[in-house]
Design a protein around this motif. Structure first.
Motif, PDB file in Angstrom:
ATOM      1  N   GLY C  21      21.823  12.392   4.731  1.00 25.31           N
ATOM      2  CA  GLY C  21      22.279  12.079   3.370  1.00 25.31           C
ATOM      3  C   GLY C  21      21.183  12.379   2.347  1.00 25.31           C
ATOM      4  O   GLY C  21      21.390  13.053   1.331  1.00 25.31           O
ATOM      5  N   VAL C  22      19.963  11.966   2.707  1.00 25.52           N
ATOM      6  CA  VAL C  22      18.853  12.169   1.742  1.00 25.52           C
ATOM      7  C   VAL C  22      18.676  13.663   1.477  1.00 25.52           C
ATOM      8  O   VAL C  22      18.571  14.103   0.343  1.00 25.52           O
ATOM      9  CB  VAL C  22      17.551  11.571   2.340  1.00 25.52           C
ATOM     10  CG1 VAL C  22      16.335  12.172   1.647  1.00 25.52           C
ATOM     11  CG2 VAL C  22      17.577  10.066   2.190  1.00 25.52           C
ATOM     12  N   MET C  23      18.742  14.434   2.576  1.00 27.96           N
ATOM     13  CA  MET C  23      18.440  15.864   2.382  1.00 27.96           C
ATOM     14  C   MET C  23      19.605  16.589   1.743  1.00 27.96           C
ATOM     15  O   MET C  23      19.410  17.523   0.975  1.00 27.96           O
ATOM     16  CB  MET C  23      18.111  16.485   3.750  1.00 27.96           C
ATOM     17  CG  MET C  23      16.707  16.105   4.209  1.00 27.96           C
ATOM     18  SD  MET C  23      16.179  17.138   5.572  1.00 27.96           S
ATOM     19  CE  MET C  23      17.101  16.434   6.909  1.00 27.96           C
ATOM     20  N   ALA C  24      20.826  16.156   2.024  1.00 25.18           N
ATOM     21  CA  ALA C  24      21.960  17.006   1.643  1.00 25.18           C
ATOM     22  C   ALA C  24      22.483  16.665   0.249  1.00 25.18           C
ATOM     23  O   ALA C  24      22.809  17.567  -0.513  1.00 25.18           O
ATOM     24  CB  ALA C  24      23.080  16.830   2.659  1.00 25.18           C
ATOM     25  N   ARG C  25      22.471  15.446  -0.104  1.00 19.08           N
ATOM     26  CA  ARG C  25      23.190  15.110  -1.348  1.00 19.08           C
ATOM     27  C   ARG C  25      22.377  15.415  -2.590  1.00 19.08           C
ATOM     28  O   ARG C  25      21.149  15.358  -2.565  1.00 19.08           O
ATOM     29  CB  ARG C  25      23.560  13.613  -1.343  1.00 19.08           C
ATOM     30  CG  ARG C  25      24.657  13.272  -0.350  1.00 19.08           C
ATOM     31  CD  ARG C  25      25.923  14.056  -0.617  1.00 19.08           C
ATOM     32  NE  ARG C  25      26.541  13.706  -1.897  1.00 19.08           N
ATOM     33  CZ  ARG C  25      27.516  12.807  -2.016  1.00 19.08           C
ATOM     34  NH1 ARG C  25      27.934  12.164  -0.950  1.00 19.08           N
ATOM     35  NH2 ARG C  25      28.057  12.555  -3.195  1.00 19.08           N
ATOM     36  N   ARG C  26      23.131  15.705  -3.678  1.00 19.31           N
ATOM     37  CA  ARG C  26      22.402  16.127  -4.896  1.00 19.31           C
ATOM     38  C   ARG C  26      22.119  14.941  -5.803  1.00 19.31           C
ATOM     39  O   ARG C  26      21.145  14.910  -6.524  1.00 19.31           O
ATOM     40  CB  ARG C  26      23.323  17.117  -5.666  1.00 19.31           C
ATOM     41  CG  ARG C  26      23.358  18.494  -5.056  1.00 19.31           C
ATOM     42  CD  ARG C  26      24.549  19.277  -5.615  1.00 19.31           C
ATOM     43  NE  ARG C  26      24.567  19.224  -7.077  1.00 19.31           N
ATOM     44  CZ  ARG C  26      23.839  20.037  -7.840  1.00 19.31           C
ATOM     45  NH1 ARG C  26      23.055  20.920  -7.245  1.00 19.31           N
ATOM     46  NH2 ARG C  26      23.873  19.941  -9.120  1.00 19.31           N
ATOM     47  N   SER C  27      22.940  13.937  -5.760  1.00 22.63           N
ATOM     48  CA  SER C  27      22.760  12.882  -6.782  1.00 22.63           C
ATOM     49  C   SER C  27      21.711  11.880  -6.296  1.00 22.63           C
ATOM     50  O   SER C  27      21.689  11.517  -5.114  1.00 22.63           O
ATOM     51  CB  SER C  27      24.099  12.149  -6.972  1.00 22.63           C
ATOM     52  OG  SER C  27      23.790  10.840  -7.390  1.00 22.63           O
TER      53      SER C  27
END
Lengths: 166, 629, 102, 520
Positions: C21-27
């Protein structure tokens, strides 16, 4: 008592993992926030299965109560035009998943390889044991943490204050 | 005697300093008084020294120790013996005459003071060259004389051709001096000393090969200075300088320095027969080579220049075959009559307002009486007309060559006598006889030069006429032979030369050949003037070859100068700027490049950093797994 | 009783999801949330170990308290930065905030 | 023992070295903004230093070969470094040259510098201290300190008051010298530690003790190379010379004079003072290679000067060629060669200094250094033409002037070592005559290119005053060189006798080596 622990563990694991995955994949922030709350509850249940009731309750209190609400506020404050939320980085998204999986696999292998001297079943530390530890052996870290919290509070206020033109 | 010897060079030096410093502002047109007076006194002192030396008094005097470093010690000193006396005679007399003559010739020139300053510096250096008592001092003034010739050739420096000629003269001399300095070093390395007495005493200890090497190196210096074959190209261009300079430096004194040096080091040359042969061959070849070019030249001074080169060839021929005294006798005679010829040509140019091309002259006989008659005397002496000094000295050379058994040199020399007679009288007929080809305006006010120019002509004509009789009779052991016998006894080959029927017949042959040359010139240029042009057309390519001096200059330019300049250009651009600077700047660029390469890693994207951190963690764990660190 | 390895597996899985999640998400907000996940994963492991290991009980759990405190502080600061950033740039996508580029 | 007390009564070397700094400080402190005052102070300081050096030369005892005016005070105890100053024949001559040139440039650049004139003169005085200190230092650490002190002002002189590409030139100059001197520092520290009597004694920086210490051959070779590279860059020798033309073109006149006049001599002096006595074996072994390099320098420098378009670059490359004679003379290892080398250094300082002054005067008038833009300067500026002719002839080695004596002796020294090499080196004198006279022809002779030049003024008294001493000395060295030869003879003899056993031993090896390859 019949051995319900294993099926119970799987249910609890599901309650933790599924919302986690959903949280990461949801397009809408509100939904992912809700998924997070579910996941935190799951974690609390895990603590219960580990006879750490105090922790479970504190987990629920802090994570579900405080932090999720905080995040909800943040989502509200930064209302974005819903249209353009692009879920992932176009460039890095496809790399992130395999990296995370590779990480998981390696950690699993490392852990499986490692040998722990473990007592047979879960032990049941009472609240008194916790309080003893907390207030005499780890007194100093306890004070330190309060300091950290103080700093965090002041920092958050400063950062999030609406800038007054001087 | 000592005071006189010291004063001879000192006076011109002082007058050089005086005229040089004060000339521009104060002396201007009066700057000739001091310099002419100085050279005049030097002339008188030289005569006095000559008389003293005749009475058998020689001098070797060391002023002070110049350089003393370890084994190498050279001092400033004078050596006055018969050879020096003879040289002093030539240098001071012609020098004095040229000084007087220049008052008239250089009158009104902007650099009047500069001319007299330079020419005095030249007299000083020439005197010192002749008086020096060791090879290094000779070398010092050898180059100083070269410097004065550079300054005087490029006297009218705004003229590009004069400036180029000056530089060319200095550089070609420098090439000769390169060989000369190596010779001196070799002498020091092998014999340990450089003074004449020391070197000549231990000359016999030299091995054959070493002696040849030394002599040949010394001879390269002589070739450079006396404009012999490979290094003769600078003398014709040196005619750019004022005519008194050409007369003094490029006819009578400096160019003889080479002959003097070889004569002075005769004990060395006696050690190596091959070196002598090389000297003789180059001398003979240069004589005939220059004579052929002189035949077709149209510039009056160029003809005389090539004639000088040719006569110097004669002297080196004499040195090469061992006829030492003949060479010096010819040097003496040539100094006088060639100096005279140049001064006459100067007065002709002066009369025609600077015109030097013979095709635009003619019929000056009536206009310039004295110049004409002195010119004829000089030309007769040059072409070896019997009775005049040239005849005796040239004949001494020829008989010397024949007597030593070098009949082939003798034949070539005889042909050259014919050519010499031809071109000298071609010059007279074209300039003085026939109809004037100058444009009427110039010819109208062509006039005889002022007395200050014509008196030196007459004074120089006298020794040309009586000189031969005084010194040359009887040939082989005339007055000059007795005088110089002591100097060259180490080098004179065995066998007694007596004035017998052989020498008499040789004299007659050379006289007849001379006269034949004169008649040939008379026939071509006086009786039927159209013949020369027809002959030239038929000769065609040969004529153009001779006219362009066998294209020697062009060959040198193509073979040496341009490739050298091109190579240097390449050297600088490629090696200096390219390789070395390239490496240096390259190192600089390398650092910059590496920096630029690594810059994008700092992309500023937080995710990027996180991602690389994870990869790092992953790598660590994998490493732990695989290698069980 | 379910052995220790299961809990560890769960913690690893949760940790991996958080990392993803940390690496993939933009917000920023999702990043913070995923961070919380990772912290919880750590908590699970801590509690699991403390229960299954000998020695005085509760040693691990105490530590969880500290993790909780720090996590709370961290979320506060993270969101404060996010809000401040939002006010500046109107957008919260992390990949556009690269002023610190080299 | 020639301590300074007996010979001069007061520590003459220290006073002489630090007088310029004193003058500079006074100027900087008190005289900002008053040009007349600080210009005259600069002149007075430089003059005083010159007379001090003159007094030293007169008091110098020419018979003894060992060092004189010794001053020894312990400086850093634990490091074993002492403030040890002393001079011998060679350093006395070069000190005289330094103080003379520093005195001469002050009037020469009176109105040449437009901005920040005060700091310009001050930096020159600091530079002078650095130079004098380097010549007097008898302690390796002290030598290195002065060596670096010398670098900084020179960097500023080129960098601040230079021409258009001054930053590049100053940086290149600085990095080149720095690279060399850092190498040298490593060697200094290395041999200082190696020369310690026992493990716990302080390192030895003092030259007298160092000379007694014997190093193994590989150490000698390594240290020799380190020192030699540092000095070769300074000389400059062939491959590492490219900083010189850039530095000269961009440096102001006074900077070029000092750069060519003195800084190039540092290299030669360093080789004589440090490389040869401390590492005799390595020096003897390196002889053929260095000789080949110096011959290349002579020919290469001369050839490249032939095609130069900028006057200063031409003179710079001619310096490379002349310094080839220095290294050639030194490494011939005989009295004649070595004295020749020192004389070339002395006379090259005078002549090239004067040539740069003249180029500067021409630049002040014509504002260009391009030879193609000049032509026929002799008519409008006769005095300038006369001086330029004099110094051109002197530097092409016309006998009777200083250039000839040095060059002839070095060539003679080289000749006795190896004939073929000497012949190639001697051809350098032809090339020298070629490029110098060709320059003179293009600049001075032929028709005057531009009429306004006639309106410009010829050399004024101030400029002639700065050239006159150099001309007088050039003639003096040419006509009566024994005054200078007697000064340097004792120390030259001492060095050659010291090197004799090594040359004999190594000479054999290498000439044999060369002979086998049908070599030189």
């Amino acid at each position: 008592m019949t051995d319900y622990s294993t099926p119970l563990f799987y249910i609890v694991a599901a309650v933790v993992l599924i919302p986690a995955v959903l949280m990461v994949t949801f397009r809408n922030l509100i939904y992912s926030a809700a998924a997070m709350i579910l996941c935190f509850i799951g974690v609390a249940m895990v603590f219960v299965t580990l006879n750490a009731e105090l922790l479970a309750i504190s987990q629920v209190l802090i994570y579900v109560g405080a932090i999720s609400i905080l995040i909800m506020f943040a989502i509200m404050l930064t209302r974005q035009r819903s249209g353009e939320i692009r879920l992932f980085f176009h460039r890095q998204a496809w790399l992130a998943l395999p990296a995370a999986l590779a990480l998981a696999v390696t950690m699993a292998v490392v852990l499986s390889r490692a040998s722990f001297s473990t007592t047979p079943g879960p032990r049941n530390p009472g609240t008194s044991d916790l309080s003893n530890l907390l207030f005499d052996q780890y007194a100093f870290p306890f004070e330190l943490v309060s300091l950290v919290l103080l700093v965090a509070i002041v920092g958050a206020i400063l950062l999030a204050r609406r800038e007054r033109r001087r | 005697m000592k005071a006189a010897v010291l004063l001879i060079p000192l006076l011109p030096l002082l007058s050089f300093a005086f005229t040089g410093l004060l000339g521009r502002r104060y002396l201007k047109e009066r700057s000739h008084y001091v310099s002419v007076a100085a050279v005049g006194i030097s002339w008188l002192l030289s005569m006095y020294v000559l008389v003293e030396v005749e009475r058998g008094q020689t001098l070797s005097w060391q002023l002070y120790s110049w350089i003393a470093v370890g084994r190498f010690s050279v001092d400033i000193g004078f050596l006055v013996d018969q050879l020096t006396a003879v040289m002093l005679l030539v240098v001071s007399t012609v020098g004095f005459m040229v000084h007087v003559y220049s008052i008239g010739y250089m009158h009104g020139d902007k650099g009047y003071y500069r001319f007299f300053a330079y020419i005095n510096l030249f007299m000083f250096s020439m005197f010192m060259l002749v008086l020096a008592n060791n090879f290094l001092l000779l070398y010092v003034f050898w180059e100083a004389v070269g410097l004065c010739s550079y300054l005087l050739i490029a006297f009218w420096f705004p003229k590009r051709s004069a400036a180029n000629a000056g530089m060319k003269a200095f550089l070609v001399n420098r090439v000769g001096d390169f060989g000369f300095s190596l010779g001196i070093m070799l002498i020091f390395i092998t014999l340990g000393t450089l003074s004449y007495s020391g070197v000549f005493a231990s000359a016999s200890t030299l091995s054959g090969g070493m002696a040849t090497a030394i002599c040949l190196l010394l001879f390269t210096g002589a070739v450079g200075k006396s404009a012999q074959f490979p290094l003769h190209v600078w003398l014709p261009d040196a005619m750019e300088g004022p005519t008194p300079v050409s007369s003094l430096i490029h006819a009578a004194t400096m160019v003889n320095a080479g002959v003097y040096m070889v004569a002075r080091s005769n004990p060395l040359f006696a050690q190596s027969h091959t070196a002598m042969m090389v000297v003789a061959i180059i001398g003979t070849f240069t004589a005939i080579f220059a004579a052929t070019i002189a035949m077709v030249q149209n510039d009056i001074k160029k003809v005389l220049a090539y004639s000088t080169i040719s006569q110097l060839g004669y002297m080196f021929l004499a040195l090469g075959v061992g006829a030492w005294t003949a060479a010096i006798f010819h040097l003496l005679a040539h100094g006088f009559f060639k100096g005279l010829l140049f001064l006459c040509s100067g007065s002709v140019i002066h009369a025609l307002g600077g015109e030097q091309d013979m095709r635009k002259m003619g019929g000056l006989k009536r206009k310039t009486k004295i110049t004409y008659w002195t010119f004829v005397i000089g030309a007769l002496a040059l072409s070896g007309f019997p009775g005049l000094s040239g005849f005796f000295s040239k004949d001494a050379v020829l008989t010397g060559a024949f007597a030593e058994g070098y009949w082939y040199f003798w034949i070539v020399a005889l042909i050259t006598v014919l050519l010499t007679a031809f071109y000298s009288f071609r010059l007279i007929f074209m300039t003085f006889h026939g109809e004037p080809r100058t444009d009427p305006k110039v010819f109208a006010h062509a006039h005889e030069s002022p007395r200050v120019m014509t008196v030196p002509l007459i004074l120089l004509a006298i020794p040309t006429v009586i000189g031969g009789l005084m010194l040359g009779i009887p040939p082989e052991n005339g007055h000059i032979d007795r005088l110089l016998h002591h100097i060259f006894e180490a080098a004179i080959p065995a066998g007694e030369h007596v004035f017998g029927p052989l020498t008499l017949s040789l004299m007659i042959i050379s006289a007849l050949v001379g006269i034949a040359g004169i008649l040939l010139a008379w026939h071509l240029y006086e009786r039927c003037p159209w013949l020369p042009n027809a002959a030239c057309k038929r000769a065609g390519r040969l004529y153009t070859l001779l006219l362009n001096k066998y294209y020697i200059d062009e060959i040198y330019a193509a073979v040496i100068i341009n490739p050298l300049r091109g190579f240097c250009g390449w050297l600088w651009r490629f090696v200096d700027a390219g390789v070395i600077d390239g490496a240096v700047n390259g190192a600089g660029w390398l650092a910059m490049g590496a920096g630029r390469l690594l810059r994008p890693i700092q992309s500023g994207k937080v995710q990027g950093y996180l991602f690389s951190m994870f990869l790092g963690l992953l790598a660590l764990m994998v490493a732990y797994l695989l290698f069980n660190i | 009783m379910t052995p220790l390895q299961h809990y560890l597996a769960l913690s690893v899985a949760l940790f991996a999801i958080g990392a993803w999640g940390v690496m993939a998400r933009r917000s920023i907000i999702v990043v913070v949330m995923s961070l919380e996940l990772m912290l919880n994963a750590a908590n699970i492991a801590l509690v699991a170990f403390s229960n299954y290991s000998p020695g005085t009980p509760g040693r691990g759990e105490v530590f969880v308290f500290f993790v909780l405190a720090v996590a709370a502080a961290e979320v506060a600061i993270g969101l404060a930065i996010g809000i401040a950033m939002y006010r500046l740039r109107e957008r919260l996508d992390v990949d556009e905030l690269d002023e610190l580029k080299g | 023992m020639h301590s300074f007390q007996q010979q001069a009564g007061f520590p003459i070397l220290t006073v002489m070295t630090f007088l310029p700094t004193l003058g500079a400080l006074v100027m900087l402190a008190l005289m900002r903004g008053r040009p007349q005052l600080y210009k005259s102070t600069a002149l007075v300081t430089a003059g005083a230093t010159f007379f001090l050096s003159l007094a030293m030369v007169l008091k110098f005892d020419q018979s003894s070969a060992d060092f004189q005016f010794i001053e020894k005070v312990s400086w850093i105890e634990r490091l074993g470094a002492s403030y040890h100053m002393g001079v011998d024949g060679i350093s006395v001559l070069l000190i005289l040259l330094t103080t003379l040139l520093s005195l001469v440039i002050v009037p020469a650049s009176w109105n040449y510098i437009k901005d920040r004139e005060l700091t310009f003169f001050a930096s020159f005085l600091f530079l002078e201290t650095g130079m004098l200190g380097t010549f007097c230092a008898r302690d390796l650490l002290l030598f290195y300190v002065f060596w670096e002190i010398m670098l900084i002002p020179m960097y500023f002189i080129i960098g601040v008051w230079g021409g258009p590409r001054r930053i590049y030139a100053a940086l290149k100059f600085f990095l080149f010298t720095m690279a060399g001197s850092v190498l040298m520092l490593v060697a200094i520290v290395g041999i200082a530690y190696l020369a310690r009597p026992d493990r716990y004694a302080a390192p030895v920086f003092d030259l007298d003790q160092l000379q007694k210490a014997v190093f193994s051959f590989p150490v000698q070779v390594a240290a020799f190379l380190a020192f030699f590279i540092a000095f070769a860059i300074k000389v400059p020798m062939w491959p590492v010379h490219t900083w010189l033309p850039d530095a000269h073109v961009e440096a102001p006149t006074a900077g070029s004079v000092i750069l060519a006049g003195v800084l190039l001599k540092m290299g030669g002096y360093g080789i004589i003072r440090f490389c040869i006595p401390l590492f005799p074996d390595a020096a003897a072994a390196a002889v053929p290679y260095i000789l080949i390099l110096s011959i290349i320098a002579i020919i290469y420098g001369a050839m490249v000067s032939l095609v130069q378009k900028d006057l200063k670059k031409l003179v710079a490359y001619s310096s490379v060629s002349h310094m080839g004679f220095v290294t050639g003379g030194i490494f011939a290892f005989n009295v004649i060669g070595l004295s020749g080398a020192v004389l070339v250094m002395f006379s090259h300082g005078l002549l090239t200094g004067a040539l740069f002054l003249l180029v500067g005067f021409m630049y002040e008038r014509l504002h260009t250094r391009e030879i193609s833009l000049m032509g026929g300067l002799a008519s409008p500026f006769p005095v300038l033409a006369a001086f330029l002719l004099f110094f051109t002839l002197a530097s092409l080695g016309l006998p009777g002037l200083s250039g000839f004596i040095g060059e002839f002796l070095s060539l003679l020294g080289l000749f006795s070592y190896n004939k073929a090499m000497a012949v190639v080196a001697a051809s350098g004198i032809i090339l020298a005559a070629a490029y110098l006279l060709w320059m003179y022809l293009r600049v001075m002779f032929t028709g005057t290119r531009d009429e306004e030049w006639f309106k410009l003024s010829d050399l004024n008294l101030r400029e002639i005053a700065s050239l006159a001493p150099l001309a007088v000395l050039a003639v003096w060295v040419g006509v009566y060189p024994s005054t200078f030869l007697n000064i340097i003879n004792p120390s030259v003899n001492k060095l050659v006798t010291q090197m004799a056993p090594y040359v004999a031993q190594h000479g054999g090896l290498l000439t044999h080596l060369f002979a086998s390859r049908g070599g030189l």
